[in-house]
Design a protein around this motif. Structure first.
Motif, PDB file in Angstrom:
ATOM      1  N   CYS A  63      64.965  19.624 -41.466  1.00 39.86           N
ATOM      2  CA  CYS A  63      64.277  19.023 -40.321  1.00 39.86           C
ATOM      3  C   CYS A  63      63.898  20.061 -39.276  1.00 39.86           C
ATOM      4  O   CYS A  63      63.656  19.718 -38.110  1.00 39.86           O
ATOM      5  CB  CYS A  63      65.146  17.932 -39.682  1.00 39.86           C
ATOM      6  N   GLY A  64      63.867  21.337 -39.681  1.00 40.40           N
ATOM      7  CA  GLY A  64      63.499  22.390 -38.745  1.00 40.40           C
ATOM      8  C   GLY A  64      64.433  22.504 -37.563  1.00 40.40           C
ATOM      9  O   GLY A  64      64.022  22.917 -36.474  1.00 40.40           O
ATOM     10  N   GLY A  65      65.695  22.148 -37.764  1.00 40.55           N
ATOM     11  CA  GLY A  65      66.671  22.231 -36.685  1.00 40.55           C
ATOM     12  C   GLY A  65      66.714  21.001 -35.795  1.00 40.55           C
ATOM     13  O   GLY A  65      67.574  20.897 -34.922  1.00 40.55           O
ATOM     14  N   CYS A  66      65.795  20.057 -36.017  1.00 40.76           N
ATOM     15  CA  CYS A  66      65.797  18.812 -35.235  1.00 40.76           C
ATOM     16  C   CYS A  66      66.730  17.783 -35.877  1.00 40.76           C
ATOM     17  O   CYS A  66      67.106  17.916 -37.037  1.00 40.76           O
ATOM     18  CB  CYS A  66      64.383  18.235 -35.154  1.00 40.76           C
ATOM     19  N   SER A  67      67.053  16.757 -35.137  1.00 34.78           N
ATOM     20  CA  SER A  67      67.899  15.694 -35.675  1.00 34.78           C
ATOM     21  C   SER A  67      67.103  14.860 -36.667  1.00 34.78           C
ATOM     22  O   SER A  67      65.933  14.549 -36.433  1.00 34.78           O
ATOM     23  CB  SER A  67      68.407  14.797 -34.547  1.00 34.78           C
ATOM     24  N   PRO A  68      67.720  14.458 -37.782  1.00 36.24           N
ATOM     25  CA  PRO A  68      67.032  13.554 -38.704  1.00 36.24           C
ATOM     26  C   PRO A  68      66.946  12.154 -38.118  1.00 36.24           C
ATOM     27  O   PRO A  68      67.549  11.849 -37.090  1.00 36.24           O
ATOM     28  CB  PRO A  68      67.936  13.581 -39.950  1.00 36.24           C
ATOM     29  N   VAL A  69      66.193  11.298 -38.790  1.00 33.64           N
ATOM     30  CA  VAL A  69      65.986   9.923 -38.347  1.00 33.64           C
ATOM     31  C   VAL A  69      66.769   8.984 -39.261  1.00 33.64           C
ATOM     32  O   VAL A  69      66.825   9.186 -40.476  1.00 33.64           O
ATOM     33  CB  VAL A  69      64.493   9.553 -38.379  1.00 33.64           C
ATOM     34  N   LEU A  70      67.357   7.943 -38.685  1.00 33.51           N
ATOM     35  CA  LEU A  70      68.099   6.953 -39.449  1.00 33.51           C
ATOM     36  C   LEU A  70      67.386   5.605 -39.366  1.00 33.51           C
ATOM     37  O   LEU A  70      67.043   5.158 -38.270  1.00 33.51           O
ATOM     38  CB  LEU A  70      69.531   6.798 -38.926  1.00 33.51           C
ATOM     39  N   HIS A  71      67.150   4.999 -40.534  1.00 33.34           N
ATOM     40  CA  HIS A  71      66.478   3.713 -40.590  1.00 33.34           C
ATOM     41  C   HIS A  71      67.308   2.700 -41.370  1.00 33.34           C
ATOM     42  O   HIS A  71      68.078   3.052 -42.265  1.00 33.34           O
ATOM     43  CB  HIS A  71      65.120   3.830 -41.288  1.00 33.34           C
ATOM     44  N   VAL A  72      67.121   1.421 -41.011  1.00 33.35           N
ATOM     45  CA  VAL A  72      67.619   0.321 -41.840  1.00 33.35           C
ATOM     46  C   VAL A  72      66.848   0.383 -43.154  1.00 33.35           C
ATOM     47  O   VAL A  72      65.614   0.336 -43.152  1.00 33.35           O
ATOM     48  CB  VAL A  72      67.384  -1.039 -41.147  1.00 33.35           C
ATOM     49  N   TYR A  73      67.543   0.486 -44.280  1.00 30.12           N
ATOM     50  CA  TYR A  73      66.854   0.652 -45.555  1.00 30.12           C
ATOM     51  C   TYR A  73      66.776  -0.661 -46.342  1.00 30.12           C
ATOM     52  O   TYR A  73      65.708  -1.242 -46.479  1.00 30.12           O
ATOM     53  CB  TYR A  73      67.527   1.739 -46.379  1.00 30.12           C
ATOM     54  N   GLU A  74      67.907  -1.158 -46.828  1.00 27.83           N
ATOM     55  CA  GLU A  74      67.881  -2.365 -47.656  1.00 27.83           C
ATOM     56  C   GLU A  74      69.182  -3.156 -47.531  1.00 27.83           C
ATOM     57  O   GLU A  74      70.229  -2.619 -47.147  1.00 27.83           O
ATOM     58  CB  GLU A  74      67.690  -2.014 -49.140  1.00 27.83           C
ATOM     59  N   THR A  75      69.089  -4.428 -47.896  1.00 25.54           N
ATOM     60  CA  THR A  75      70.248  -5.231 -48.275  1.00 25.54           C
ATOM     61  C   THR A  75      70.096  -5.489 -49.767  1.00 25.54           C
ATOM     62  O   THR A  75      69.036  -5.928 -50.217  1.00 25.54           O
ATOM     63  CB  THR A  75      70.275  -6.581 -47.533  1.00 25.54           C
ATOM     64  N   VAL A  76      71.146  -5.201 -50.533  1.00 19.93           N
ATOM     65  CA  VAL A  76      71.102  -5.418 -51.979  1.00 19.93           C
ATOM     66  C   VAL A  76      72.272  -6.315 -52.367  1.00 19.93           C
ATOM     67  O   VAL A  76      73.415  -6.058 -51.985  1.00 19.93           O
ATOM     68  CB  VAL A  76      71.181  -4.084 -52.765  1.00 19.93           C
ATOM     69  N   LEU A  77      71.972  -7.357 -53.111  1.00 19.47           N
ATOM     70  CA  LEU A  77      72.982  -8.327 -53.519  1.00 19.47           C
ATOM     71  C   LEU A  77      73.202  -8.235 -55.023  1.00 19.47           C
ATOM     72  O   LEU A  77      72.254  -8.335 -55.811  1.00 19.47           O
ATOM     73  CB  LEU A  77      72.525  -9.738 -53.133  1.00 19.47           C
ATOM     74  N   TYR A  78      74.465  -8.043 -55.391  1.00 21.30           N
ATOM     75  CA  TYR A  78      74.858  -8.044 -56.799  1.00 21.30           C
ATOM     76  C   TYR A  78      75.708  -9.289 -57.068  1.00 21.30           C
ATOM     77  O   TYR A  78      75.778 -10.192 -56.242  1.00 21.30           O
ATOM     78  CB  TYR A  78      75.666  -6.785 -57.122  1.00 21.30           C
ATOM     79  N   ARG A  79      76.354  -9.317 -58.213  1.00 20.91           N
ATOM     80  CA  ARG A  79      77.145 -10.489 -58.601  1.00 20.91           C
ATOM     81  C   ARG A  79      78.236 -10.792 -57.578  1.00 20.91           C
ATOM     82  O   ARG A  79      78.461 -11.947 -57.217  1.00 20.91           O
ATOM     83  CB  ARG A  79      77.771 -10.254 -59.983  1.00 20.91           C
ATOM     84  N   GLN A  80      78.933  -9.758 -57.107  1.00 20.54           N
ATOM     85  CA  GLN A  80      80.035  -9.992 -56.170  1.00 20.54           C
ATOM     86  C   GLN A  80      80.007  -8.989 -55.016  1.00 20.54           C
ATOM     87  O   GLN A  80      80.991  -8.845 -54.299  1.00 20.54           O
ATOM     88  CB  GLN A  80      81.371  -9.894 -56.920  1.00 20.54           C
ATOM     89  N   GLU A  81      78.888  -8.331 -54.811  1.00 14.53           N
ATOM     90  CA  GLU A  81      78.809  -7.219 -53.853  1.00 14.53           C
ATOM     91  C   GLU A  81      77.541  -7.316 -53.007  1.00 14.53           C
ATOM     92  O   GLU A  81      76.471  -7.629 -53.526  1.00 14.53           O
ATOM     93  CB  GLU A  81      78.825  -5.900 -54.640  1.00 14.53           C
ATOM     94  N   ILE A  82      77.699  -7.058 -51.711  1.00 16.79           N
ATOM     95  CA  ILE A  82      76.555  -6.940 -50.798  1.00 16.79           C
ATOM     96  C   ILE A  82      76.537  -5.514 -50.270  1.00 16.79           C
ATOM     97  O   ILE A  82      77.508  -5.062 -49.651  1.00 16.79           O
ATOM     98  CB  ILE A  82      76.662  -7.919 -49.620  1.00 16.79           C
ATOM     99  N   LEU A  83      75.450  -4.804 -50.532  1.00 13.71           N
ATOM    100  CA  LEU A  83      75.319  -3.420 -50.083  1.00 13.71           C
ATOM    101  C   LEU A  83      74.297  -3.346 -48.956  1.00 13.71           C
ATOM    102  O   LEU A  83      73.153  -3.779 -49.114  1.00 13.71           O
ATOM    103  CB  LEU A  83      74.870  -2.526 -51.244  1.00 13.71           C
ATOM    104  N   TYR A  84      74.724  -2.787 -47.831  1.00 10.59           N
ATOM    105  CA  TYR A  84      73.819  -2.479 -46.723  1.00 10.59           C
ATOM    106  C   TYR A  84      73.572  -0.978 -46.730  1.00 10.59           C
ATOM    107  O   TYR A  84      74.513  -0.193 -46.612  1.00 10.59           O
ATOM    108  CB  TYR A  84      74.444  -2.906 -45.391  1.00 10.59           C
ATOM    109  N   SER A  85      72.320  -0.567 -46.889  1.00 13.81           N
ATOM    110  CA  SER A  85      72.032   0.858 -46.990  1.00 13.81           C
ATOM    111  C   SER A  85      71.244   1.353 -45.778  1.00 13.81           C
ATOM    112  O   SER A  85      70.419   0.640 -45.204  1.00 13.81           O
ATOM    113  CB  SER A  85      71.270   1.182 -48.282  1.00 13.81           C
ATOM    114  N   ILE A  86      71.546   2.592 -45.419  1.00 14.74           N
ATOM    115  CA  ILE A  86      70.893   3.317 -44.321  1.00 14.74           C
ATOM    116  C   ILE A  86      70.217   4.531 -44.938  1.00 14.74           C
ATOM    117  O   ILE A  86      70.816   5.208 -45.777  1.00 14.74           O
ATOM    118  CB  ILE A  86      71.937   3.784 -43.282  1.00 14.74           C
ATOM    119  N   VAL A  87      68.987   4.819 -44.567  1.00 13.19           N
ATOM    120  CA  VAL A  87      68.309   6.005 -45.082  1.00 13.19           C
ATOM    121  C   VAL A  87      68.164   7.035 -43.967  1.00 13.19           C
ATOM    122  O   VAL A  87      67.852   6.698 -42.820  1.00 13.19           O
ATOM    123  CB  VAL A  87      66.937   5.657 -45.712  1.00 13.19           C
TER     124      VAL A  87
END
Length: 299
Positions: free
Chosen positions: A148-172
């Protein structure tokens, strides 16, 4: 929306959203566990604060990381490098204090240990016997300095993913000049969302801390006393948060050798095992010997 992931497992996903458990139930999804109504009362929306992230891998992955002195995307078809939130016993104790304070309860007995039994809080990993754990600050610093050229990276809400028994919240996490994530909302620093980032800490309001419930939470409405009682075993969904770092082909997130040696430990391979060939799960004894020999070879 549905898709099959790299492991040929069907998943339901929602781009650019972190949907709470109550929101997912409104989506009219065919699901075995999501709509169960006989789950005993448990601590809901407990706020956990994580200051560390972990990345687990097998023996070949371990050797590759030390050969490269860093982490690269796992395959040419994936442009993301994945880490999971890592919690200490102190993190769980602090979350329990916040939870009891929100109830104005003076209860002193441990409560959350009966409910924080999902894979989100376990020491093992389905991805391998070797676990690298870093502070969130240092990972963001290394990523920002290198991509990032020494700058801070950016964080975004990415996805909610639902499996058989699991909920994944991902950040990119990505450099500011990468625009493919512009349509995704920025990850909040404060608010009433599922998770966010503030001052080196990812906060997460956990909605389903167990996949198997064997206890019931009891709250006396008159004096706010809280206690736990045994309950018939019930299965439910569990949720967790992962952080994905955007990686272009050929990128390696470099970490110096001394830091890698200090940050790696061995762990059990939990079920279901998600190691890919040629990786295989090892016993703790085997893993410790491999790591000891690797460290000795590096002086």
């Amino acid at each position: 929306m549905k898709r099959k992931n790299a492991r040929d497992v069907e998943e339901t996903f929602f781009k650019g959203q972190h949907l709470r458990l109550c929101d997912l139930k409104k989506e009219n999804i065919e699901h075995m566990f999501l709509y169960k109504t006989n789950i005993p009362a448990y601590p809901e929306s407990v706020e956990f604060h994580a200051q560390k992230l972990s990345h687990a891998t097998g023996r070949h992955g371990l050797e590759g990381i030390f050969h490269e002195l860093g982490f690269r995307q796992p395959s040419e078809t994936s442009g993301l490098l994945w880490f999971e939130l890592s919690f200490t016993s102190y993190d769980i104790w602090s979350a329990e204090r916040r939870f009891l304070k929100s109830l104005s309860s003076r209860t002193q007995l441990p409560i959350l240990k009966h409910f924080t039994t999902s894979k989100a809080f376990q020491k093992g990993s389905p991805y391998g016997n070797f676990c690298f754990t870093f502070s969130i600050r240092e990972l963001l610093y290394f990523y920002g300095a290198q991509f990032c050229g020494g700058c801070s990276p950016v964080l975004h809400v990415y996805e909610t993913v639902l499996y058989r028994q699991e909920i994944l919240y991902s950040i990119v996490v990505h450099p500011r000049n990468i625009q493919i994530y512009d349509r995704y909302p920025r990850l909040p620093d404060i608010g009433d969302g599922v998770c966010g980032y503030l001052d080196g800490t990812i906060w997460w309001r956990c909605q389903a801390p167990s996949e198997t419930y064997k206890h019931r939470l009891n709250i006396n409405q008159w004096n706010s006393h809280v206690h736990v009682s045994p309950h018939k075993e019930e299965y439910f969904v569990w949720d967790h948060v992962c952080v994905a770092f955007h990686m272009e082909p050929g990128w390696v997130l470099h970490v110096d050798q001394d830091r890698l040696l200090k940050r790696v430990n061995v762990c059990q391979v939990s079920r279901p095992c998600l190691l890919k060939d040629p990786e295989t799960p090892l016993s703790l004894h085997e893993a410790k010997n491999i790591l000891t020999n690797l460290k000795a070879s590096m002086g």
